[in-house]
Every structure is written in structure tokens, then in C-alpha cells.
Design a protein around this motif. Structure first.
Motif, PDB file in Angstrom:
ATOM      1  N   ALA A  18      25.289  27.694  27.101  1.00  0.00           N
ATOM      2  CA  ALA A  18      25.950  28.890  26.583  1.00  0.00           C
ATOM      3  C   ALA A  18      25.139  30.145  26.895  1.00  0.00           C
ATOM      4  CB  ALA A  18      26.168  28.758  25.077  1.00  0.00           C
ATOM      5  N   ILE A  19      23.808  30.047  26.809  1.00  0.00           N
ATOM      6  CA  ILE A  19      22.953  31.185  27.153  1.00  0.00           C
ATOM      7  C   ILE A  19      23.180  31.601  28.607  1.00  0.00           C
ATOM      8  CG2 ILE A  19      20.562  31.960  27.447  1.00  0.00           C
ATOM      9  CD1 ILE A  19      19.757  30.102  25.185  1.00  0.00           C
ATOM     10  N   VAL A  20      23.182  30.613  29.490  1.00  0.00           N
ATOM     11  CA  VAL A  20      23.395  30.904  30.912  1.00  0.00           C
ATOM     12  C   VAL A  20      24.792  31.485  31.133  1.00  0.00           C
ATOM     13  CG1 VAL A  20      23.540  29.887  33.221  1.00  0.00           C
ATOM     14  CG2 VAL A  20      21.756  29.123  31.627  1.00  0.00           C
ATOM     15  N   ALA A  21      25.798  30.910  30.453  1.00  0.00           N
ATOM     16  CA  ALA A  21      27.173  31.387  30.606  1.00  0.00           C
ATOM     17  C   ALA A  21      27.291  32.852  30.202  1.00  0.00           C
ATOM     18  CB  ALA A  21      28.118  30.526  29.762  1.00  0.00           C
ATOM     19  N   ILE A  22      26.633  33.225  29.111  1.00  0.00           N
ATOM     20  CA  ILE A  22      26.682  34.620  28.649  1.00  0.00           C
ATOM     21  C   ILE A  22      25.980  35.542  29.643  1.00  0.00           C
ATOM     22  CG2 ILE A  22      25.832  36.185  26.856  1.00  0.00           C
ATOM     23  CD1 ILE A  22      26.312  33.796  24.897  1.00  0.00           C
ATOM     24  N   ALA A  23      24.867  35.093  30.191  1.00  0.00           N
ATOM     25  CA  ALA A  23      24.153  35.906  31.181  1.00  0.00           C
ATOM     26  C   ALA A  23      25.009  36.112  32.428  1.00  0.00           C
ATOM     27  CB  ALA A  23      22.829  35.234  31.550  1.00  0.00           C
ATOM     28  N   VAL A  24      25.662  35.053  32.892  1.00  0.00           N
ATOM     29  CA  VAL A  24      26.539  35.158  34.066  1.00  0.00           C
ATOM     30  C   VAL A  24      27.704  36.096  33.773  1.00  0.00           C
ATOM     31  CG1 VAL A  24      28.115  33.872  35.566  1.00  0.00           C
ATOM     32  CG2 VAL A  24      25.889  32.900  34.967  1.00  0.00           C
ATOM     33  N   PHE A  25      28.281  35.967  32.580  1.00  0.00           N
ATOM     34  CA  PHE A  25      29.372  36.859  32.173  1.00  0.00           C
ATOM     35  C   PHE A  25      28.935  38.320  32.232  1.00  0.00           C
ATOM     36  CE2 PHE A  25      30.593  39.321  28.354  1.00  0.00           C
ATOM     37  CZ  PHE A  25      31.890  39.647  28.705  1.00  0.00           C
ATOM     38  N   HIS A  26      27.796  38.633  31.648  1.00  0.00           N
ATOM     39  CA  HIS A  26      27.336  40.019  31.628  1.00  0.00           C
ATOM     40  C   HIS A  26      27.015  40.523  33.035  1.00  0.00           C
ATOM     41  CE1 HIS A  26      27.294  41.061  27.416  1.00  0.00           C
ATOM     42  NE2 HIS A  26      26.711  39.910  27.105  1.00  0.00           N
ATOM     43  N   THR A  27      26.529  39.645  33.892  1.00  0.00           N
ATOM     44  CA  THR A  27      26.232  40.051  35.265  1.00  0.00           C
ATOM     45  C   THR A  27      27.484  40.514  35.990  1.00  0.00           C
ATOM     46  OG1 THR A  27      24.278  38.646  35.509  1.00  0.00           O
ATOM     47  CG2 THR A  27      25.478  39.195  37.523  1.00  0.00           C
ATOM     48  N   PHE A  28      28.577  39.776  35.830  1.00  0.00           N
ATOM     49  CA  PHE A  28      29.784  40.041  36.614  1.00  0.00           C
ATOM     50  C   PHE A  28      30.842  40.842  35.864  1.00  0.00           C
ATOM     51  CE2 PHE A  28      28.114  36.248  38.840  1.00  0.00           C
ATOM     52  CZ  PHE A  28      28.087  36.746  40.140  1.00  0.00           C
ATOM     53  N   GLN A  29      30.629  41.138  34.594  1.00  0.00           N
ATOM     54  CA  GLN A  29      31.655  41.843  33.817  1.00  0.00           C
ATOM     55  C   GLN A  29      32.051  43.185  34.434  1.00  0.00           C
ATOM     56  OE1 GLN A  29      30.474  43.102  29.893  1.00  0.00           O
ATOM     57  NE2 GLN A  29      32.558  42.959  29.088  1.00  0.00           N
ATOM     58  N   PRO A  30      31.098  44.064  34.807  1.00  0.00           N
ATOM     59  CA  PRO A  30      31.512  45.331  35.423  1.00  0.00           C
ATOM     60  C   PRO A  30      32.263  45.120  36.739  1.00  0.00           C
ATOM     61  CG  PRO A  30      29.231  45.441  34.688  1.00  0.00           C
ATOM     62  CD  PRO A  30      29.636  44.002  34.622  1.00  0.00           C
ATOM     63  N   LEU A  31      31.819  44.164  37.541  1.00  0.00           N
ATOM     64  CA  LEU A  31      32.477  43.893  38.813  1.00  0.00           C
ATOM     65  C   LEU A  31      33.903  43.409  38.586  1.00  0.00           C
ATOM     66  CD1 LEU A  31      32.323  43.719  41.877  1.00  0.00           C
ATOM     67  CD2 LEU A  31      31.319  41.431  41.652  1.00  0.00           C
ATOM     68  N   PHE A  32      34.107  42.560  37.579  1.00  0.00           N
ATOM     69  CA  PHE A  32      35.453  42.075  37.262  1.00  0.00           C
ATOM     70  C   PHE A  32      36.357  43.236  36.857  1.00  0.00           C
ATOM     71  CE2 PHE A  32      38.384  40.633  33.858  1.00  0.00           C
ATOM     72  CZ  PHE A  32      39.200  39.803  34.619  1.00  0.00           C
ATOM     73  N   SER A  33      35.854  44.114  36.007  1.00  0.00           N
ATOM     74  CA  SER A  33      36.654  45.260  35.555  1.00  0.00           C
ATOM     75  C   SER A  33      37.030  46.163  36.722  1.00  0.00           C
ATOM     76  CB  SER A  33      35.876  46.058  34.500  1.00  0.00           C
ATOM     77  OG  SER A  33      35.617  45.265  33.364  1.00  0.00           O
ATOM     78  N   GLN A  34      36.076  46.423  37.605  1.00  0.00           N
ATOM     79  CA  GLN A  34      36.347  47.306  38.743  1.00  0.00           C
ATOM     80  C   GLN A  34      37.278  46.648  39.763  1.00  0.00           C
ATOM     81  OE1 GLN A  34      32.348  48.062  40.069  1.00  0.00           O
ATOM     82  NE2 GLN A  34      31.757  48.919  38.084  1.00  0.00           N
ATOM     83  N   ALA A  35      37.068  45.351  40.015  1.00  0.00           N
ATOM     84  CA  ALA A  35      37.912  44.656  40.997  1.00  0.00           C
ATOM     85  C   ALA A  35      39.346  44.557  40.505  1.00  0.00           C
ATOM     86  CB  ALA A  35      37.346  43.266  41.277  1.00  0.00           C
ATOM     87  N   THR A  36      39.549  44.254  39.234  1.00  0.00           N
ATOM     88  CA  THR A  36      40.914  44.172  38.704  1.00  0.00           C
ATOM     89  C   THR A  36      41.556  45.551  38.657  1.00  0.00           C
ATOM     90  OG1 THR A  36      39.980  44.218  36.447  1.00  0.00           O
ATOM     91  CG2 THR A  36      40.562  42.063  37.367  1.00  0.00           C
TER      92      THR A  36
END
Length: 393
Positions: A18-36
Motif C-alpha cells: 500500500a505504501i508503494v501504491a500510494i507513492a506511485v499514485f502521487h508520482t503519476f497523479q499530475p500526469l494523469f490529470s494533464q493527460a486526461t
């Protein structure tokens, strides 16, 4: 002092995931928002021009499969948070329910609650001092100062929700033991909460920036309480080992299915629905994945101890410290991860879209793991020794 029973390494490994999943989420969250945002804009000429200029989000938006994959990654944020609360409910609710039969329950639970609250408050205070010191003597940290409160309130909202749940857990356990229809009651409450979440995600998402007491913001806290209750429900349904193996297979199928759904929505052009299915902390898909993951790992631990098991337990015990550090030191790791993504995209170039996207995803995963490793190491040498010295660990 009585010898503490080692934590179940199967569940601790899920906590670490879960720790790793949250870190991965935060890494890509801005990119996901911009790409969508690019995908929803539908301006192909502007997107191509931005991609040629090296805009990573514009490059990713050219591939519906990549956008769908980012949608799947975006599920990891709510997934990891739900895991955190579900595991707490898995252990605390049955423990409090059983203890509520004994005399002196409220006094004992009051002491236990103060101890848990002490761990949280001391952890926040310690890392607040560290963040202030870094901002003053090493490098400026935007928003981190004695004259601002956002970094301690809204920035740590998840921690304060966790503290609130810890405070009410004795009451939950007391009511749990005395409720004859606890399963239908808890499930009805969970379904109601996620119906409201569906309304928020698909119909009324509100503004991007929410006030701390805005009702949609408060639903995040209510959603985590629902995850806490689900943990209690899973705890009362012990699985036979053979059934546990089938549940583990089902969990893998569920993750693969969620990935396929997110990609299918993107390929079909339903990016708005893709965004809604992974909306903030209210995603029903994330909650379902968390529940089946906990059910799959809720088996007796292996009898033979190993160095790997000890490492997993030690790393997973730093989840609270990780949450606090990744929030307070956001500007530090965010800048480093963004630079890593940009370098990966620049190395390949926009001419090879597929390879460029793969490089960005790979760099983001590596960056996330480095952030996790760094914060866990800091917590191991800073917070955990202090808690041991205070006899709080």
C-alpha cells in the motif's frame, strides 16, 4: 514488559504494498490529470504541437492505452488509503469488541487510545520540526512555516482522519459486540456511503480545490471510516486455506480486470467516465480491490521466521512516518520525480510515442520506489528510535 507477538507478515506485506501504491499514485497523479485534460479537450492540433515541444502529458494523451493505464494507477491512491484503514479495522474492531465484555473496558481503552493518539501527535510534531529545519537551513519548502497552517491541517488531513477513527474505535467495538445484525448494518452503511460517492464522482465533483469542511471533502473521511468497518467484517470471516488460495487468485483477476476496464474506457473515448471511476478517495473500485486484497492476505503467517519477514515488518511499521514525510516534504520529492520523468521523455523524444511512454512509466516507477526507500530509511533512524525510547512502539 510482555513479549509482543510478531505482526502477521502476510498482512504487513500488504501494508508495505500500500505504501508503494500510494507513492506511485502521487508520482503519476499530475500526469494523469494533464493527460486526461488533453484527451477531453479534443484539440488534436494543439496536442500535437505540445507533444512536439516535449509536453509529456500531450505525448501520453496520444495513446488511449497509456491514458487507461494511468487511470488504473490513479486507483492506487484510494486503494492504499483504504488498505491502511481496513487493516486497522481488521485488528482493532474484533479486539475492542471482545474486550468490551470485561470490566474496566472504557478505562483500559481510554489508556490505549491515548497511547495511539500520542504516537500520531509525536510523529507529526517530530517531522514538523524536521521540515521547518530543512526549510530554514537547507532549502526553502513552499508553504512550510510557523506562519501557515495548511501544511499541518489540510496537508495532513488523512492523518487527522486516522486519529479520529482511533478515538472512536472503542465505541465502534462496543457497539459491534452488541449489534446482532452487525453484518447487514455495516454493509448497508458502506453501500449508502458509496452511493453518495458515486453521486460526487459522476454528477457533482465540485471545485478542484475544496475547503477543509466542504461536504465532499468530509465524505473522504466518511469513506475511510467505511473501509475501517469493512476490515472488521473481513476479520469475522475466517477463510479456509484452500478458500484463501482461491481468493488470492480472484484478487489477481480483479486487478487485471480493473486495468482492462480503465483501458477499455479510454480506448472507447469515455475519458470522463475513466476520471470518475478513480475520483479522489471515493473510488468504489479502489475500495473493492483493497477489500479483496485484505481478504486474500488474511491468513495465518508462515511459522518459520526469516530475515525477509523481519525486513517486511520493519518497513511496514513506518507507514505512518511515510504518510507524514511524503506530505510535508512534497516539494522536495515532487521536483526530483518530475525531473526524472522529463529526463526519461527527453532521452527518447516525442518521435517514438510508445517507447517514450514506456520510459516515462518506468522512470516514474523507479522514482516512486526511491521515494519510498528514502522515507522509510529516514523514519527508521529518526521517528522509530524516539518511539522506542518513549516506550510507544
Amino acid at each position: 514488559m510482555a513479549h509482543k507477538t510478531p505482526r502477521n507478515v502476510r498482512i504487513e506485506s500488504l501494508r508495505l504494498f500500500a505504501i508503494v501504491a500510494i507513492a506511485v499514485f502521487h508520482t503519476f497523479q499530475p500526469l494523469f490529470s494533464q493527460a486526461t485534460a488533453w484527451a477531453l479537450a479534443g484539440d488534436e492540433g494543439a496536442r500535437c504541437a505540445a507533444a512536439a515541444a516535449g509536453d509529456i502529458a500531450a505525448i501520453v494523451a496520444a495513446s488511449p492505452v497509456a491514458v487507461g493505464a494511468l487511470g488504473f494507477i490513479n486507483l492506487f491512491g484510494a486503494f492504499g488509503n483504504c488498505i491502511f484503514f481496513m487493516i486497522s479495522g481488521y485488528f482493532l474492531i474484533p479486539r475492542c469488541a471482545q474486550a468490551s465484555r470485561d470490566e474496566g473496558y472504557w478505562r483500559i481503552q481510554g489508556v490505549n487510545t491515548l497511547r495511539r493518539a500520542g504516537v500520531i501527535l509525536i510523529s507529526v510534531a517530530l517531522y514538523a520540526l524536521l521540515a521547518l529545519a530543512i526549510g530554514r537551513f537547507i532549502t526553502p519548502l513552499p508553504g512550510i512555516s510557523l506562519h501557515e497552517t495548511g501544511w499541518l491541517l489540510g496537508g495532513l488531513e488523512f492523518i487527522w482522519v486516522y486519529l479520529a477513527v482511533m478515538v472512536v474505535s472503542p465505541l465502534v467495538g462496543w457497539a459491534w459486540e452488541r449489534c446482532r445484525a452487525r453484518t447487514p448494518a455495516a454493509l448497508s452503511l458502506v453501500v449508502l456511503i458509496y452511493l453518495v460517492n458515486a453521486y460526487i464522482a459522476f454528477i457533482s465533483p465540485g471545485d478542484a480545490e475544496r475547503g477543509l469542511l466542504e461536504w465532499r471533502k468530509l465524505m473522504s473521511a466518511v469513506t475511510y471510516f467505511a473501509a475501517f468497518l469493512i476490515g472488521g467484517l473481513i476479520a469475522q470471516r475466517a477463510l479456509h486455506p484452500a478458500t484463501g488460495r482461491r481468493v488470492r487468485v480472484a484478487a489477481l483477476v480483479a486487478f487485471a480486470g480493473a486495468l482492462c476496464v480503465e483501458i477499455a474506457l479510454s480506448v472507447a473515448g469515455h475519458v470522463d467516465i475513466l476520471v470518475a471511476t478513480s475520483f479522489k478517495s471515493t473510488s468504489a473500485i479502489s475500495c473493492a480491490l483493497a477489500a479483496i486484497s485484505l481478504a486474500a492476505r488474511a491468513q495465518p503467517a508462515r511459522s518459520a521466521a526469516s530475515r525477509r519477514d523481519a525486513l517486511i515488518r520493519s518497513a511496514a511499521s513506518s507507514i505512518l512516518g511515510f504518510y507524514i514525510l511524503q506530505s510535508m516534504l512534497y516539494s522536495l520529492w515532487r521536483g526530483g520525480v518530475d525531473l526524472l520523468l522529463a529526463d526519461a521523455a527527453r532521452l527518447i523524444g516525442a518521435h517514438d510515442t510508445v517507447l517514450c511512454i514506456c520510459a516515462v512509466l518506468g522512470a516514474g516507477l523507479i522514482g516512486s520506489l526511491l521515494v519510498v526507500a528514502g522515507f522509510l530509511a529516514i523514519d527508521h533512524v529518526v521517528r522509530k528510535p524516539l518511539l522506542r525510547a518513549l516506550r510507544l512502539e
